[in-house]
Structures are given as structure tokens and as C-alpha cells.
Design a protein around this motif. Structure first.
Motif, short mmCIF file in Angstrom:
data_model
loop_
_atom_site.label_atom_id
_atom_site.label_comp_id
_atom_site.label_asym_id
_atom_site.label_seq_id
_atom_site.Cartn_x
_atom_site.Cartn_y
_atom_site.Cartn_z
N PHE A 48 90.97 -9.42 -50.42
CA PHE A 48 92.14 -10.27 -49.88
C PHE A 48 93.31 -9.69 -50.56
CE2 PHE A 48 87.99 -12.91 -49.97
CZ PHE A 48 87.93 -13.40 -48.24
N PRO A 49 93.60 -8.59 -49.26
CA PRO A 49 94.95 -8.04 -50.36
C PRO A 49 96.25 -9.76 -49.80
CG PRO A 49 94.16 -7.00 -48.48
CD PRO A 49 92.85 -7.84 -48.28
N ASP A 50 96.27 -9.87 -49.04
CA ASP A 50 96.70 -11.49 -48.41
C ASP A 50 96.61 -12.77 -48.54
OD1 ASP A 50 99.46 -8.90 -47.34
OD2 ASP A 50 97.87 -8.39 -45.62
N LYS A 71 102.10 -8.55 -58.09
CA LYS A 71 101.43 -7.50 -58.47
C LYS A 71 100.48 -7.62 -59.51
CE LYS A 71 104.32 -3.54 -57.68
NZ LYS A 71 105.80 -3.76 -56.57
N LEU A 72 99.29 -6.73 -59.28
CA LEU A 72 98.25 -6.75 -60.58
C LEU A 72 98.84 -5.91 -61.92
CD1 LEU A 72 95.80 -8.18 -61.76
CD2 LEU A 72 94.46 -6.43 -60.34
N PHE A 73 99.09 -6.75 -62.96
CA PHE A 73 98.96 -5.86 -64.43
C PHE A 73 98.04 -4.59 -64.23
CE2 PHE A 73 99.87 -5.26 -68.83
CZ PHE A 73 101.02 -4.49 -68.83
N VAL A 74 98.00 -3.35 -65.14
CA VAL A 74 96.81 -3.41 -65.69
C VAL A 74 97.48 -2.08 -67.28
CG1 VAL A 74 95.70 -2.72 -63.12
CG2 VAL A 74 98.27 -1.28 -64.30
N PHE A 75 96.21 -2.17 -68.12
CA PHE A 75 97.12 -1.92 -69.36
C PHE A 75 96.90 0.07 -69.70
CE2 PHE A 75 95.81 -5.99 -70.49
CZ PHE A 75 96.60 -6.36 -70.59
N LEU A 106 99.36 -2.44 -60.12
CA LEU A 106 99.70 -2.27 -58.86
C LEU A 106 99.52 -3.05 -57.69
CD1 LEU A 106 95.42 -1.39 -59.56
CD2 LEU A 106 97.04 0.01 -60.33
N ALA A 107 99.70 -2.63 -56.71
CA ALA A 107 100.57 -2.85 -55.64
C ALA A 107 99.66 -3.21 -54.13
CB ALA A 107 101.59 -2.84 -54.94
N PHE A 108 99.02 -4.29 -53.97
CA PHE A 108 97.91 -4.46 -53.16
C PHE A 108 98.85 -5.16 -51.92
CE2 PHE A 108 95.06 -4.42 -56.85
CZ PHE A 108 94.85 -3.12 -56.01
N ASN A 109 100.71 -5.97 -52.01
CA ASN A 109 100.55 -7.03 -51.33
C ASN A 109 102.10 -6.62 -51.44
OD1 ASN A 109 101.75 -9.12 -52.66
ND2 ASN A 109 99.31 -9.76 -52.44
N GLN A 110 102.74 -7.11 -50.73
CA GLN A 110 104.82 -6.78 -51.06
C GLN A 110 105.25 -7.43 -51.11
OE1 GLN A 110 105.85 -3.59 -49.91
NE2 GLN A 110 103.77 -3.14 -48.94
N ASP A 111 104.80 -8.76 -52.07
CA ASP A 111 105.23 -9.96 -52.75
C ASP A 111 105.86 -9.11 -53.77
OD1 ASP A 111 105.04 -11.10 -50.54
OD2 ASP A 111 103.27 -12.71 -50.99
#
Length: 496
Positions: A384-386, A392-396, A402-407
């Protein structure tokens, strides 16, 4: 008998050096033989293991010479006493074959070292690894490590470091009886596959994120799933994302009390008491119902740290303003009124923090129901990318997100314009992350707060602390971001 003429021609100056050279060659030969014998021994024992017994490491059965063995010690003793000559013969044959193969490989590829197999391409690294890891292991440890190292003899160095690459994120809660052996196995496995990243091992399981070529990560996943301790894992348990070994400065593998630091003994709050797992589709429906019905009886709880939820989160979630997951239990204790008689939907990056976080929340006995997102945000966004997660999803690692959508849901700390690209604070005494947009950075606004920004303007920077502890203390004391932040903030409602 040596004659006078022989004495005249004798190279006295190099005599000691020649003797030492012979001793070094003998010592090296013994090491090679010893390592090869341990490998052959492990393979022989493994060949006697009944396939069905491999499904459960606590119920292993070996059959040899008409006898049945149910523990490693007995089969090892039997093999040592009854098959020693056979092991010796097999070891010699293996060494002869390896020597022949190495000569043929060298003759075939003298013009292209990059196409050598791992053993031929980097003998110095292999020797260093053997000296630092293998030679320090007991025979039992060596069996536990080397028995589960895949055969890489037909794989070139170029395959392991070149081509397409990716980053893996994974965890597995599983009782591990000898974490230090799993740690040594992971160190060697990742080293041989040229993977970088971080792997935590504990008696409760394993947690890791590693990056490298897709050829290497495929071998790594297969090796993980074939190991007796992790046979419950499937390919779906490894979350993949775009990246490489360069996302990590090095490889760090260690044994810890917890595979994710919550600060509570796993024997007191165990993953076995976790909340009910929901597949991404089920979790999506639950969130949709909560939003559409404006259901005040449901709490959507983010288990991550504030800097993670700042750049991405589910709509209408409760995102604790905490800096570390080890603060989560205290946050729950001080905000029990938010969860009393409520259905709680929990989520985190990959699912691991929810395992024991949900167990802790359940231990308070205030919630009506505790549910958690299986596979975390990572798996949800793959489907469900939208969906209801925005930003964004923060990664360590050094990608930070990581970007899955443009928001873009966060803003620059200096000018307030939409911005979600983290960078480290430019102050040498600070390790905080900062959201500073490109125009502001061009103006020199590159620190996380005014205090650090002022320090950047000083001609004479403060001297470096004398110890790591002093350094950590100085960072906390001299940064406005941490000084002005409550350890456990009070929350009264969910975000919109």
C-alpha cells in the motif's frame, strides 16, 4: 659426515633463516590440515544426521555403524574413535584436490585476478580470517560455525561485490542456546559474502540489516534459512530495499542481552506474549475503519522514536516523542490512561519492536485488545504505497530514509518549508539528525539547534573529551535538542 670443504661452502648467515622458514612452512601446513580436517569431520557428522530430525535442533538423531545417537557429544566421540583413519584419508584427498584445482585455476586466470574464486582472489584475507576466528575456536565452536558456511568455491569475487545490490532487513525471535557461536558464524558468513551492516544476536534470537550485491544477499538468505536455528524463517521475513554495502561504514556483529534494546530482561517480558499479528491487508482495513468511523475506542500507536515518526507516520496515529525504544515502557507507564479499555493497533519499521513492545503493553492489563502490524511499515508500504502511511520511512543506515510516496510531512527547522531529508548536525560535538533545507544549508544553517549553530561559528572549537563517556555526556549537555526535551513527554491525544 660433513667434510672441511662442506664447512667452507656452508651459508652460515642464512642458516637460521632457512630453519625458521622450514618451521613456518610446517606450522602453516599444520594449520591448513587442521582446518580442513575440522571441515571434513563436520561434514561426516552431518551426513549421519537423519533428515527429519533437522526440523528441530532439540531432537537431533544420528545413525552410524548401526548405532543411534541423540546428542552431539556422543556422535562426535564415536566419530573420533571409530572413524579417525577415514577422516584422515578424506582430509588428505580434499587437500590434494584443492591443491590441483588451485593450480589449474591459477593457470587459467593469471591474466584476470578479478575472476578468481574467493579463495584464490584473496588468500591474505582468508588467512587473516582463519587466524582471527577459526584458530581461536574450540572444536565444538568450529563445527557450529563452519558446518553452515556455504560452498563459495565456484563464485568469483566480482560476483560478490559487483552487479545489482540491495539492503536486507530481518529478525527472528527464536531461542538460541549458544549465541556466541551464532555470532561467530554471522561474522564469517558476512565477511565471506562481503556484506556490511549490523547484526545483533541474543539468546532470544537475531536482528540484522546488511547490504551487498544481490548475489551475496541471495546466498546469505539461503544460508540463514538452512541453519537449524532459523529454519522457521522464509524469504518473506527478509525485507529488501534499494541500497548496497556502502550504506554502512563497516560490519558489526555482536552478542547482546536483547536483539532490540527495550531495557527489560527478555525472561520478564518475552516475545512469546506479543499481541496478535495482522497481515498488511488486515491492518489496512483496521486503520480504514478507525479513520472512517472516527472510532475513539481505537488507538493507532507508533512504537518508533520521534525522529522516525517526524518524517513519516500513519494518519491519526499516536507517536511518542521519545528518543529511544528503551524509553517506551516508561512512556506506557506514564500514559496508561490513553490505552485503558482501548483496542491498540501497533506498528514499527519492520515489526521487531512491536513484538516485545506489545508484550509489555499487554502486561499492564489495561487494553481491551492489542494488535500489531506483521512485517512492519516496510511490508505495508510494499502493498500500500499510497495507503494510510504518509511520508518517508526512516532507516538506520546512511540512507536515512526510503520513499514509497511523494508526501512530505516534515519541515525545515530554520525556515519552515516542507523538507524531509536528514543530515547529521555539522557541529563536531553533536550526533543529532537535522532537517535543514538546501537554501538554508547554503546560508550556513547546518546545525540541529541554535546552540550547535553558535558553536560552528566559534574560531576555537572545544577540545575533544578524554573518554567516550565524557563525549556522550558532552553531546547531551551542549545540545539544545536534548537539553530541552522531556525524557518521557505526556500525551493527551492522537495526531490528525
Amino acid at each position: 659426515m660433513m667434510m672441511e670443504g662442506d664447512l667452507v661452502d656452508l651459508d652460515v648467515e642464512n642458516l637460521c633463516e632457512e630453519n625458521n622458514k622450514d618451521k613456518r612452512e610446517i606450522s602453516s601446513t599444520r594449520k591448513v590440515y587442521s582446518r580442513s580436517r575440522r571441515r571434513i569431520f563436520a561434514e561426516f557428522v552431518a551426513s549421519k544426521k537423519l533428515p527429519g530430525s533437522m526440523l528441530n535442533s532439540s531432537e537431533c538423531i544420528w545413525l552410524c555403524c548401526g548405532h543411534r545417537f541423540t546428542d552431539p557429544t556422543s556422535i562426535h566421540t564415536h566419530t573420533s574413535s571409530q572413524h579417525s583413519r577415514e577422516i584422515h584419508t578424506m582430509t588428505n584427498e580434499s587437500l590434494k584436490n584443492h591443491q590441483t584445482d588451485s593450480k589449474e585455476l591459477h593457470q587459467k586466470n593469471t591474466d584476470s585476478l578479478k575472476l578468481y574464486s574467493l579463495d584464490a582472489y584473496s588468500p591474505n584475507l582468508q588467512e587473516a580470517l582463519s587466524d582471527s576466528v577459526n584458530d581461536s575456536m574450540t572444536e565444538s565452536e568450529s563445527l557450529g560455525v563452519n558446518s553452515w558456511i556455504p560452498d563459495l568455491s565456484g563464485i568469483s569475487e566480482l560476483e560478490l561485490v559487483g552487479g545489482a545490490s540491495e539492503v536486507l532487513l530481518f529478525y527472528c525471535y527464536q531461542e538460541i542456546r549458544e549465541p556466541h557461536i551464532i555470532c561467530m558464524w554471522q561474522q564469517k558468513l558476512c565477511f565471506l559474502l562481503r556484506l556490511r551492516g549490523k547484526v545483533r544476536v541474543a539468546s532470544e534470537g537475531i536482528n540484522g540489516t546488511v547490504g551487498g550485491s544481490k548475489r551475496a544477499t541471495e546466498i546469505y538468505i539461503k544460508a540463514m534459512m538452512e541453519h537449524p536455528s532459523f529454519r522457521t524463517m522464509s524469504t518473506q521475513d527478509f525485507k529488501r530495499s534499494t541500497g548496497s554495502a556502502e550504506c554502512f561504514p563497516d560490519l558489526r556483529v555482536g552478542v547482546f542481552n536483547e536483539i532490540v534494546p527495550m531495557g527489560i530482561n527478555p525472561e520478564i517480558i518475552s516475545y512469546t506474549a506479543a499481541g496478535q499479528h495482522l497481515e498488511p491487508e488486515e491492518f489496512h482495513r483496521e486503520v480504514q475503519t478507525m479513520i472512517e468511523e472516527q472510532n475513539g475506542d481505537t488507538v493507532l500507536l507508533d512504537c518508533r522514536n520521534f525522529y522516525e515518526s517526524k518524517i513519516g507516520q500513519f494518519q491519526q496515529c499516536l507517536a511518542p516523542d521519545i528518543r529511544k525504544f528503551s524509553y517506551f515502557p516508561e512512556f506506557v507507564d506514564q500514559n496508561l490512561h490513553l490505552f485503558r479499555d482501548k483496542k491498540v493497533l501497533m506498528y514499527c519499521t519492520g515489526g521487531i519492536r512491536c513484538e516485545r513492545g506489545s508484550a509489555y503493553l499487554k502486561s499492564t492489563s489495561v487494553c481491551r485488545e492489542v494488535l500489531q502490524l506483521k512485517g512492519g511499515i516496510h511490508k505495508y508500504l510494499e502493498q500500500f504505497p499510497d495507503g494510510f502511511y504518509r511520508g518517508k520511512l526512516f532507516v538506520f543506515d546512511q540512507r536515512y530514509s526510503l520513499a514509497f510516496n511523494q508526501d512530505v510531512i516534515s519541515v525545515c527547522v530554520y525556515c519552515g518549508r516542507p523538507w524531509d531529508q536528514y543530515q547529521l548536525c555539522s557541529s563536531s560535538l553533536c550526533s543529532q539528525l537535522v532537517l535543514s533545507c538546501s537554501p538554508c544549508r547554503e546560508r550556513g544553517l547546518t546545525a540541529c539547534c541554535l546552540i550547535c549553530q553558535q558553536k560552528n561559528g566559534l574560531v576555537h572549537q572545544p577540545s575533544q573529551p578524554q573518554s567516550d563517556e565524557e563525549g556522550r555526556k558532552m553531546k547531551r549537555e551542549q545540545c539544545q535538542c536534548t537539553n530541552n526535551r522531556d525524557r518521557i513527554p505526556q500525551h493527551t491525544s492522537q495526531s490528525g
